[in-house]
Design a protein around this motif. Structure first.
Motif, short mmCIF file in Angstrom:
data_model
loop_
_atom_site.label_atom_id
_atom_site.label_comp_id
_atom_site.label_asym_id
_atom_site.label_seq_id
_atom_site.Cartn_x
_atom_site.Cartn_y
_atom_site.Cartn_z
N ASP A 1 2.99 -6.14 -1.39
CA ASP A 1 3.78 -5.10 -2.04
C ASP A 1 5.25 -5.41 -1.74
O ASP A 1 5.65 -5.45 -0.57
CB ASP A 1 3.37 -3.74 -1.47
CG ASP A 1 4.03 -2.58 -2.21
OD1 ASP A 1 5.21 -2.71 -2.61
OD2 ASP A 1 3.37 -1.53 -2.36
N TRP B 1 -1.15 -4.43 3.32
CA TRP B 1 -1.92 -5.01 2.22
C TRP B 1 -1.37 -6.35 1.75
O TRP B 1 -0.19 -6.49 1.49
CB TRP B 1 -1.96 -4.06 1.02
CG TRP B 1 -2.76 -2.83 1.27
CD1 TRP B 1 -2.30 -1.59 1.61
CD2 TRP B 1 -4.19 -2.74 1.23
NE1 TRP B 1 -3.33 -0.72 1.78
CE2 TRP B 1 -4.52 -1.39 1.56
CE3 TRP B 1 -5.22 -3.63 0.97
CZ2 TRP B 1 -5.84 -0.94 1.60
CZ3 TRP B 1 -6.54 -3.18 1.02
CH2 TRP B 1 -6.83 -1.86 1.33
N ASP C 1 -6.84 -5.89 3.92
CA ASP C 1 -6.28 -4.73 4.61
C ASP C 1 -6.03 -5.17 6.05
O ASP C 1 -6.97 -5.29 6.84
CB ASP C 1 -7.29 -3.58 4.55
CG ASP C 1 -6.81 -2.34 5.31
OD1 ASP C 1 -5.75 -2.42 5.97
OD2 ASP C 1 -7.51 -1.31 5.25
N GLN D 1 2.98 -1.76 -8.56
CA GLN D 1 2.78 -0.48 -7.86
C GLN D 1 2.46 0.64 -8.86
O GLN D 1 2.90 0.61 -10.00
CB GLN D 1 4.01 -0.12 -7.04
CG GLN D 1 5.26 0.11 -7.89
CD GLN D 1 6.54 -0.13 -7.11
OE1 GLN D 1 6.57 -0.91 -6.16
NE2 GLN D 1 7.61 0.51 -7.53
N ARG D 2 1.65 1.61 -8.44
CA ARG D 2 1.22 2.69 -9.33
C ARG D 2 2.41 3.55 -9.74
O ARG D 2 2.47 4.02 -10.87
CB ARG D 2 0.14 3.54 -8.65
CG ARG D 2 -0.68 4.38 -9.62
CD ARG D 2 -1.77 5.20 -8.92
NE ARG D 2 -2.62 4.39 -8.06
CZ ARG D 2 -3.73 3.75 -8.48
NH1 ARG D 2 -4.10 3.84 -9.74
NH2 ARG D 2 -4.44 3.02 -7.66
N ALA E 1 4.38 5.49 -4.73
CA ALA E 1 2.97 5.28 -4.34
C ALA E 1 2.92 4.66 -2.95
O ALA E 1 3.85 3.97 -2.54
CB ALA E 1 2.29 4.37 -5.35
N ASP F 1 -0.82 0.43 -3.34
CA ASP F 1 -1.54 1.29 -4.29
C ASP F 1 -1.03 0.98 -5.69
O ASP F 1 0.14 1.23 -6.00
CB ASP F 1 -1.30 2.76 -3.95
CG ASP F 1 -2.08 3.67 -4.90
OD1 ASP F 1 -3.25 3.35 -5.19
OD2 ASP F 1 -1.49 4.67 -5.36
N ASP G 1 -7.67 -2.17 -10.35
CA ASP G 1 -7.07 -1.07 -9.60
C ASP G 1 -7.26 -1.36 -8.12
O ASP G 1 -8.39 -1.52 -7.65
CB ASP G 1 -7.74 0.24 -10.01
CG ASP G 1 -6.99 1.46 -9.48
OD1 ASP G 1 -6.42 1.39 -8.38
OD2 ASP G 1 -6.99 2.49 -10.18
N THR G 2 -6.18 -1.41 -7.37
CA THR G 2 -6.32 -1.74 -5.95
C THR G 2 -7.06 -0.65 -5.18
O THR G 2 -7.57 -0.90 -4.09
CB THR G 2 -4.95 -1.98 -5.27
OG1 THR G 2 -4.18 -0.77 -5.36
CG2 THR G 2 -4.21 -3.13 -5.92
N ALA G 3 -7.16 0.55 -5.76
CA ALA G 3 -7.89 1.63 -5.09
C ALA G 3 -9.38 1.34 -5.06
O ALA G 3 -10.11 1.87 -4.22
CB ALA G 3 -7.63 2.96 -5.79
#
Lengths: 487, 487
Positions: free
Chosen positions: B355, B365, B393, B417-418, B422, B426, B447-449
């Motif tokens: 990120d 992440w 993670d 990024q969302r 976020a 995410d 989707d990273t979620a």
């Protein structure tokens, strides 16, 4: 909101939309490019800009894409561009299909009512120093021959017909352009407008006549003395269209009518010759022999489009849809109202060309895409696709051919003469072949002196090329290229 | 005279040159495009404009092509263009390769002596409102972010190094751009130029230092306090180049040296940490923890390029070339001259992202292309290709992954990024997948979620997309798009 083309076979596998506007510089090739190929090979075909409004839409309703193989100094470049029709531009702005079914304006979104629906997706031709793309429901669109940018439409001064055939003919003796418009008087009208223009942009003749019924007249025939319009039972029907139905349906309750007019004749000169229900997409050539008019064309018992409805609800029969090179003869000297039919080759074939120097005249050589019926079916492709490039010698009746290979589909072969003074038919055939399993296209250069020997050069593309309809070769001299000066 | 690429696997099958400059408007897609994707996903990779001068030329020597997936209002368009480098333009004019082997000017045609050889084929980045494509042997080329036209090169006022890394770093705290040039003092020199610029086009620091030996320093690492240059035994050698040999050879007789400098430090501040011979292409992130500097990167025992020669003539060992996410730690507080190595994941991986808001900082992440070693090999593709998109993670050490499917190759996943606020990591990963058997590419939106759930949207291309190296996502806000105003 997903963006997806329909799942049916017309939009999947080898028929999948491609929609590429692309440039590939310096294509790979093997073999030797003959000097005769100095110039551009243009092709025109359909590719839907957007998923269609109706999931039962079909191939021929796609937007026109023109592509170019540019041969110069032993190099080949490729370019493809959509034709910027009014339909294309309106839909691009909306980012979705606004126009509905094939030639049915009643299926369009109301906001495009009255707009030009033509897709210019069928053929290209070179006239008076300019390149045009055209479909039979509109006017030709002018294209820049290098960039393929769209530069307006062709309408001769004084021209009344709003439509133009995708198969105009050129008279090599007079230099005249002969064309026509069907449904000239309006949707599903039986008016045919027969037109001639000189070689320099002046319309010299426009005569309208009423055909026995409104039908798809996709191609026609021209001799030095006559022009012939085949009216065959692919019938247009306005009430059906109003209900959202098909523009055309096959109705073999009707006969085939050949409307024969003397060159520059008018409605009062039309003489009809009739025969059984037949279908033909394309003419190879036509010529006069004494009082007789011979028309060489591909003929099937029913329309070759499987997706066209049948007026009586009969199922489409692929056997009857196979089309063969056939000669229809009308004898102007006797009283018969029938034409005579003779099959010239037992091999299914279509996409015809002759040496343009012999168009309208007695001739020896015809070129075609043909089908070796013993070759295995190509996975995912319609059964009607071709796998062979062929030439018929009308003198001997013999067909020379080259099978392009297993799991391969060949498109229309285009003839290029070896030199200006080469004998008739002596030169090269350019044919795009899709290697379906490899998903790559090739352009084969075949020598007509020995077609069965296979290509003298093979130009290789990194991608497949979607099926097109018709092409034309325009020489560097026609394009105004200077000798020895590379672009 | 034929035009053909070499027959070896680097130019055939999935690795075949494609050389398309193309536009595809309104790509098909399934699923839902998240609002976060408003913007453009740019990718950069090699594609040789012409068959190479030498048949043993290899993939990474191709000319730079930048492609763009443009996401706007639920629509996706695609465009690709060659970067117009000086090399590209000279060769286009000549219609053949004039420049020879990878980073070896002694193999060039004499007439291009002294010309800029860079291919700008490695990565793209966004800086100060502009888009750039770059390879580490030259300067970044500025591209129009909509048309992808080339608009000159980036050289800061006062900048001395003629080279720029393909992996510049951005400091999210200060907004600074940190970059470097290797072989800054000339071909095969061991000079490294370490540079920083502010966020608005002003060079604020340039310090040169001499590395222990001249090597490929393809990526580096940046923390808030330090900058780290890994010097690894992919060794440049001028006499070998003069003989027409390779720029780099693998020489595992040498150790790995990490040059650690304080931010804005100079040659006198360099401190080296050593370790066994190692190779790394890419850094995931780096950060400070007290006196320790952690560098997370992919590490293999030898260089991953099978076509790089070995200094001692040893055969290339694919097992040793497998690379794994690894942490190297240097403790600035003790006297050790060694760095500590710890493998973070047992899955081979590379093409890392984090990120960007956590770059240079402690982070949780990391994202990567990875290889499920149990999946069957992809026919025609090198054994080194990836088949899995993964996220590590670092808090739990757990790797979340999505296997992209059989006979499929995945390229570098790029994180979006969302939303601006976020949590770290995410959002979405964008990854191009080639379906090798179908010869079509897809862009997966994951989707990273819930990575393992598979794509929330799949964008479909009608063609394969040649392997690229690196990409970046640039938001509509960065591009200056107005809300609600479509192009």
């Amino acid at each position: 909101m997903a963006v997806l083309f329909p799942a049916h076979p017309g939009f999947r596998g080898p028929m999948a939309p491609q929609r590429l506007e692309c440039d590939i510089f310096e294509l790979e090739y093997e073999g030797t490019l003959p000097p005769a190929l100095e110039g551009c090979f243009y092709r025109c075909g359909p590719d839907p800009q957007f998923p269609p409004k109706s999931t039962d839409d079909f191939f021929i309703n796609g937007d026109g894409v023109v592509s170019m193989f540019r041969f110069r100094d032993g190099h080949v470049d490729f370019r493809s561009r959509f034709v910027r029709t009014e339909k294309f531009e309106l839909e691009r702005q909306a980012r979705r299909a606004l126009f509905g079914g094939y030639r049915n304006p009643f299926t369009d979104d109301p906001e495009v009512h009255g707009a030009d629906r033509t897709t210019a997706n069928t053929s290209v031709f070179w006239y008076d120093g300019e390149l045009f793309a055209v479909k039979e429901d509109g006017l030709p669109h002018r294209l820049d021959p290098e960039t393929l940018e769209t530069r307006g439409k062709l309408r001769f001064e004084g021209q009344r017909t709003p439509h133009f055939t995708a198969h105009p003919k050129f008279d090599p003796v007079s230099g005249e352009l002969v064309f026509y418009g069907t449904e000239a008087g309006g949707l599903a009208s039986s008016d045919i407008a027969y037109c001639e223009a000189d070689g320099h942009g002046t319309l010299t003749h426009e005569a309208w006549f009423e055909a026995p019924y409104a039908s798809m007249v996709h191609d026609f025939a021209l001799t030095q003395k006559y022009v012939i319009f085949p009216v065959m039972p692919t019938v247009a029907d306005l009430p059906r269209m109003r209900k959202g139905g098909a523009h055309f349906a096959w109705d073999d309750g009707r006969e085939t009518w050949l409307a024969v007019l003397p060159r520059k004749g008018t409605a009062k000169d039309v003489r009809y010759f009739r025969g059984p229900a037949r279908w033909s997409f394309h003419t190879m050539n036509a010529f006069d022999e004494g009082s007789r008019v011979h028309i060489d064309l591909t003929v099937s018992e029913i329309n070759g489009f499987s997706y066209l409805p049948n007026a009586e609800g009969k199922a489409w029969d692929p056997e009857k849809a196979r089309s063969y090179l056939t000669r229809w003869t009308c004898d102007m000297a006797n009283d018969s109202e029938r034409f005579v039919e003779q099959r010239l080759s037992a091999m299914p074939s279509d996409f015809y060309k002759c040496d343009p120097r012999r168009a309208t005249l007695p001739y020896r050589w015809g070129f075609m895409a043909a089908k070796d019926p013993d070759a295995p079916r190509v996975p995912g492709a319609p059964d009607t696709v071709f796998n062979t490039v062929a030439a018929i010698d009308h003198q001997s009746g013999r067909v020379h051919s080259y099978f392009v290979g297993a799991a391969s589909v060949v498109q229309e072969p285009v003839f290029v003469q070896r030199s200006d003074d080469a004998p008739e038919g002596d030169g090269y055939l350019l044919a795009v072949v899709n290697r379906v399993a490899e998903k790559r296209a090739e352009l084969l250069v075949l020598d007509t002196a020995d077609l069965s020997a296979g290509p003298v050069a093979t130009v290789k593309l990194p991608i497949p090329l979607r099926m097109t309809f018709h092409g034309d070769f325009v020489s560097g001299a026609q394009l105004g290229w200077q000798d020895g000066k590379s672009e």
